[in-house]
Design an enzyme around this catalytic site. Structure first.
Site, mmCIF file in Angstrom:
data_model
loop_
_atom_site.group_PDB
_atom_site.id
_atom_site.type_symbol
_atom_site.label_atom_id
_atom_site.label_comp_id
_atom_site.label_asym_id
_atom_site.label_seq_id
_atom_site.Cartn_x
_atom_site.Cartn_y
_atom_site.Cartn_z
ATOM 1 N N CYS A 113 0.847 -1.178 0.000
ATOM 2 C CA CYS A 113 0.000 0.000 0.000
ATOM 3 C C CYS A 113 0.890 1.238 0.000
ATOM 4 C CB CYS A 113 -0.945 0.080 1.195
ATOM 5 S SG CYS A 113 -2.095 -1.269 1.309
ATOM 6 N N ARG A 160 3.850 -0.273 -4.884
ATOM 7 C CA ARG A 160 3.594 -0.816 -3.547
ATOM 8 C C ARG A 160 2.276 -1.587 -3.460
ATOM 9 N NH1 ARG A 160 6.804 1.637 0.343
ATOM 10 N NH2 ARG A 160 5.327 0.996 1.932
ATOM 11 N N TRP A 180 -2.798 -2.755 -1.636
ATOM 12 C CA TRP A 180 -2.453 -4.172 -1.788
ATOM 13 C C TRP A 180 -3.253 -4.875 -0.698
ATOM 14 C CZ3 TRP A 180 -0.243 -8.148 1.081
ATOM 15 C CH2 TRP A 180 0.215 -9.249 0.345
ATOM 16 N N ASN A 236 -1.507 2.275 5.692
ATOM 17 C CA ASN A 236 -0.638 1.198 5.201
ATOM 18 C C ASN A 236 -0.185 0.407 6.423
ATOM 19 O OD1 ASN A 236 1.381 -0.399 4.034
ATOM 20 N ND2 ASN A 236 2.906 1.218 4.219
ATOM 21 N N GLY A 237 -0.520 -0.877 6.453
ATOM 22 C CA GLY A 237 -0.141 -1.703 7.601
ATOM 23 C C GLY A 237 -1.274 -2.643 7.942
ATOM 24 N N GLU A 271 17.416 -17.243 -8.585
ATOM 25 C CA GLU A 271 16.974 -15.879 -8.907
ATOM 26 C C GLU A 271 16.324 -15.828 -10.304
ATOM 27 O OE1 GLU A 271 16.432 -13.339 -7.291
ATOM 28 O OE2 GLU A 271 16.523 -11.664 -8.678
ATOM 29 N N LYS A 304 12.438 -14.699 -11.027
ATOM 30 C CA LYS A 304 12.054 -13.632 -11.980
ATOM 31 C C LYS A 304 10.962 -14.135 -12.929
ATOM 32 C CE LYS A 304 13.362 -11.106 -10.226
ATOM 33 N NZ LYS A 304 14.174 -10.917 -9.087
ATOM 34 N N GLU A 310 7.559 -14.586 -11.111
ATOM 35 C CA GLU A 310 6.937 -13.333 -10.699
ATOM 36 C C GLU A 310 6.215 -12.621 -11.823
ATOM 37 O OE1 GLU A 310 10.523 -11.317 -8.983
ATOM 38 O OE2 GLU A 310 9.045 -10.650 -7.533
ATOM 39 N N HIS A 320 18.305 -36.313 -8.045
ATOM 40 C CA HIS A 320 17.660 -36.822 -6.832
ATOM 41 C C HIS A 320 16.159 -36.539 -6.827
ATOM 42 C CE1 HIS A 320 21.523 -37.912 -5.158
ATOM 43 N NE2 HIS A 320 21.978 -36.722 -5.518
ATOM 44 N N LYS A 367 5.902 -4.296 -4.187
ATOM 45 C CA LYS A 367 7.347 -4.122 -4.120
ATOM 46 C C LYS A 367 7.867 -4.246 -2.697
ATOM 47 C CE LYS A 367 11.288 -2.881 -5.922
ATOM 48 N NZ LYS A 367 11.936 -3.980 -6.627
HETATM 49 O O1 M6R Z 1 12.878 -5.008 -0.133
HETATM 50 P P1 M6R Z 1 13.416 -6.392 0.125
HETATM 51 O O2 M6R Z 1 14.710 -6.641 -0.560
HETATM 52 O O3 M6R Z 1 13.502 -6.704 1.586
HETATM 53 O O4 M6R Z 1 12.347 -7.351 -0.514
HETATM 54 C C1 M6R Z 1 12.462 -8.736 -0.389
HETATM 55 C C2 M6R Z 1 11.553 -9.449 -1.358
HETATM 56 O O5 M6R Z 1 10.220 -9.114 -1.115
HETATM 57 C C3 M6R Z 1 11.880 -9.109 -2.810
HETATM 58 O O6 M6R Z 1 13.215 -9.401 -3.104
HETATM 59 C C4 M6R Z 1 10.977 -9.889 -3.769
HETATM 60 O O7 M6R Z 1 11.244 -11.246 -3.704
HETATM 61 C C5 M6R Z 1 11.151 -9.337 -5.184
HETATM 62 N N1 M6R Z 1 9.878 -9.085 -5.764
HETATM 63 C C6 M6R Z 1 11.919 -10.236 -6.067
HETATM 64 O O8 M6R Z 1 11.971 -9.784 -7.366
#
Ligand code: M6R
Length: 615
Positions: A2, A27, A75, A101-102, A488, A492, A495, A511, A610
């Site tokens: 948010c 956000r 969000w 937000n929270g 990673e 990506k 996501e 395995h 984010k």
């Molecule tokens: O702001 P942060 O690095 O603490 O965020 C951690 C994860 O939420 C963040 O890396 C998330 O996995 C990303 N969307 C990955 O692309």
């Protein structure tokens, strides 16, 4: 999650609020809303399901006048995404509007109490309880808004950044913070701005105050910023200067922020190393290490905590610290660490990694480590965020604002900082020779140029991407330093393209996951020339023998893998430990182009936000 934004001053609030919401959309983006008080003292609240653009469309033809207002992009946590559940929420009489937000953890108890006193609720959110509670306290005790906010927040358990307007007092916005970020900006012309981060404010002023937990700020026309705590004791937060440029907040001709951020990486890493690696390229100076040399150099163990991409960077950090510094390292998901009963020693160094510096699980892990007496070192991107403020010391990665939800430049920035830190500690602990140290420092400074070369694979990857759009599952394989790169790369893809993908250590494939391999499943192998190269070739053979389709990332000039793989992507050579900085680039591009081919909204993938400020 948010984003909140607010404005009070001499200008029309609506354009400032909409632009602010667009900047904060990363956000959360399932619904948005705003509240404006016009010159007749009417409080107009407009909300829409969907993105900020949907809110803008909804506002066409409506009264959007007024020089005071608050706005929110959501969000969802409590209550589905809908216009009813969108913020702002207003009080029973329609006098107050509030954004949040929270999470209000005890909202059900408070809701029952208020309902039993005849207050009707419109939404399924936890937030509405706050605004109803504040009005209830105001009217039943005949007190002003500030006092009512203080009384209400004393009853609340949870996290919040809130802002409230009162149509009876259109000259004031009250905002407060507890564990969710909140920045207040102001200028000499009697304008106040508030936001979840500095990006909506940077255009108007560079003077900001980052509120601390427990702060309540009163933004009153014609008055100086007044900050108190819940017990009405005046607070004196420091005024800081924002160093974000507008260019950093715009797409700069790219169709998506993610692509812009991928291409920015060479310059980002130059910024990250600037002033830290000397002109002769034989010395790294991290002020955090100078200030806390003893603590860091004599660490008995390093525990790295983070989430998502930051956790992947931590896995690379583990290999760097162990091989270069000979310090044992554990890497923990912050969300697991906080709820276990981890053994933490006073001479442990806990390294917390976070792009946003606001991730709730990482903050909680830091708190746990601090209570156990460990020394906490932060690696963060967002300037002034909670993590740098609550850690003993740390290093900013300085890659500029990252807006695409899928993290790219933050990852390579984190790995660069971890590399500089590991090299510094190794040099101090004499676990590598002076000669090796210098060779490695020189190589690190060459990484941005090599990244530029790696970015030239963009066109090839764009051509390849359509082949993979049909896939339901993908496997990413790597070993050693390239195993976290595989994780990673898979993250990506998941996501932003919604294709299921798994990252696996290449040798572990036999395995279990090998059972999944058939001609339908693309397998991406990071097979650059390092000490495990021959072993990875065997793993490729194993995939091929089962009809799997291999796309391999190889070191330039590699001819052996070209004969085995369906596609090869050539990358410049570097030291094994810096390979993730190069190899992650084609995987970022691959995820990006596959998502674009599938018509996905790359910067705003579904269900994600984010900055994950809730558990
Ligand atoms: O702001 P942060 O690095 O603490 O965020 C951690 C994860 O939420 C963040 O890396 C998330 O996995 C990303 N969307 C990955 O692309």
């Amino acid at each position: 999650m948010c984003g909140i934004v607010g404005y009070i001053g001499k200008k029309e609030a609506y354009p400032i609020l909409i632009k602010g919401l667009q900047r904060l959309e990363y956000r959360g983006y399932d619904s948005a809303g705003l509240a404006l008080i016009n010159s007749q003292g009417n409080l107009n609240v407009y909300k829409a399901k969907g993105k900020v653009a949907d809110l803008e469309a909804y506002c066409v033809g409506k009264d959007i006048s007024g020089c005071v207002g608050i706005a929110h992009t959501r969000w969802a946590t409590h209550g589905e995404p809908s216009s009813v559940n969108a913020h702002p929420h207003y009080s029973a009489s329609g006098r107050l509007a509030l954004i949040h937000n929270g999470i209000i953890e005890n909202y059900l108890t408070l809701k029952e109490k208020l309902s039993s006193r005849g207050i009707a609720f419109q939404s399924a959110t936890d937030t509405e309880v706050l605004v109803q509670l504040i009005e209830y306290i105001m009217t039943s005790n005949d007190i002003g808004l500030l006092e009512a906010v203080q009384v209400a927040l004393h009853q609340v358990i949870g996290t919040y950044a809130i802002a409230i307007v009162d149509r009876m007092h259109p000259d004031t916005i009250i905002c407060a913070r507890q564990s969710s970020p909140l920045v207040v900006g102001f200028d000499a012309e009697d304008n106040f701005y508030l936001a979840s981060d500095a990006s909506p404010i940077a255009e108007y002023t560079d003077q900001v105050v980052y509120l601390n937990d427990g702060d309540i700020a009163v933004l009153q026309r014609g008055q100086k910023l007044h900050v108190v705590n819940l017990d009405n004791v005046t607070q004196h937060p420091k005024v800081k200067q924002i160093d974000v440029t507008l260019g950093q907040l715009e797409k700069g001709g790219y169709p998506f922020f993610m692509l812009k951020e991928i291409f920015e990486q060479p310059d980002c890493l130059r910024d990250c190393m600037r002033g830290r690696i000397n002109a002769d390229r034989d010395k790294i100076t991290l002020s955090a290490v100078i200030d806390f040399r003893e603590k860091l150099v004599s660490a008995r163990r390093i525990i790295i905590v983070g989430c998502g991409t930051s956790w992947h960077a931590g896995l690379i950090g583990k290999q760097l610290f162990e091989s270069l510094c000979r310090i044992p390292v554990e890497v923990e998901y912050a969300s697991e660490f906080r709820y276990r009963e981890p053994v933490i020693f006073k001479d442990d160094v806990v390294v917390a990694i976070s792009q946003s510096g606001e991730t709730a699980d990482t903050l909680a892990a830091i708190e746990l480590a601090r209570k156990a007496g460990a020394f906490v070192f932060g690696i963060c991107n967002a300037i002034g965020a909670s993590i740098p403020r609550m850690t003993s010391t740390g290093v900013y990665i300085h890659v500029g604002p990252e807006i695409g939800v899928a993290s790219t430049k933050a990852f390579t920035g984190q790995v660069t900082v971890l590399s500089m830190l590991a090299l510094t500690l190794a040099n101090e602990r004499h676990t590598i020779s002076e000669e090796r140290y210098k060779e490695m420092v020189v190589e690190l400074t060459q990484i941005p140029d090599k990244m530029e070369q790696a970015l030239k694979t963009n066109e090839q990857i764009e051509r390849l991407a359509p082949i993979f759009t049909y896939a339901k599952n993908c496997l990413y394989l790597g070993r050693g330093y390239n195993y976290p790169v595989a994780l990673e790369g898979a993250l990506k893809l998941k996501e932003i393209s919604y294709i299921h993908a798994e990252g696996y250590p290449a040798a572990e494939m036999k395995h279990g996951p090998i059972a999944l391999i058939d001609s339908e499943m693309p397998v991406f192998v990071i097979a650059t020339r390092d000490k495990l190269y021959e072993k990875v070739i065997s793993n490729i053979q194993e995939v091929r023998a089962r009809g799997g389709r291999v796309t391999a990332l190889v070191t330039e000039g590699d001819t052996r893998i070209r004969q085995l793989a369906d596609h090869v992507i050539e990358l410049p050579d570097t030291l094994e430990c810096f390979q993730p900085l190069i190899a992650s680039i084609p995987l970022q591009l691959l995820a990006y182009h596959i998502a674009v081919c599938k018509g996905k909204d790359v910067d705003r993938p579904r269900n994600l936000a984010k900055s994950v400020t809730v558990e």
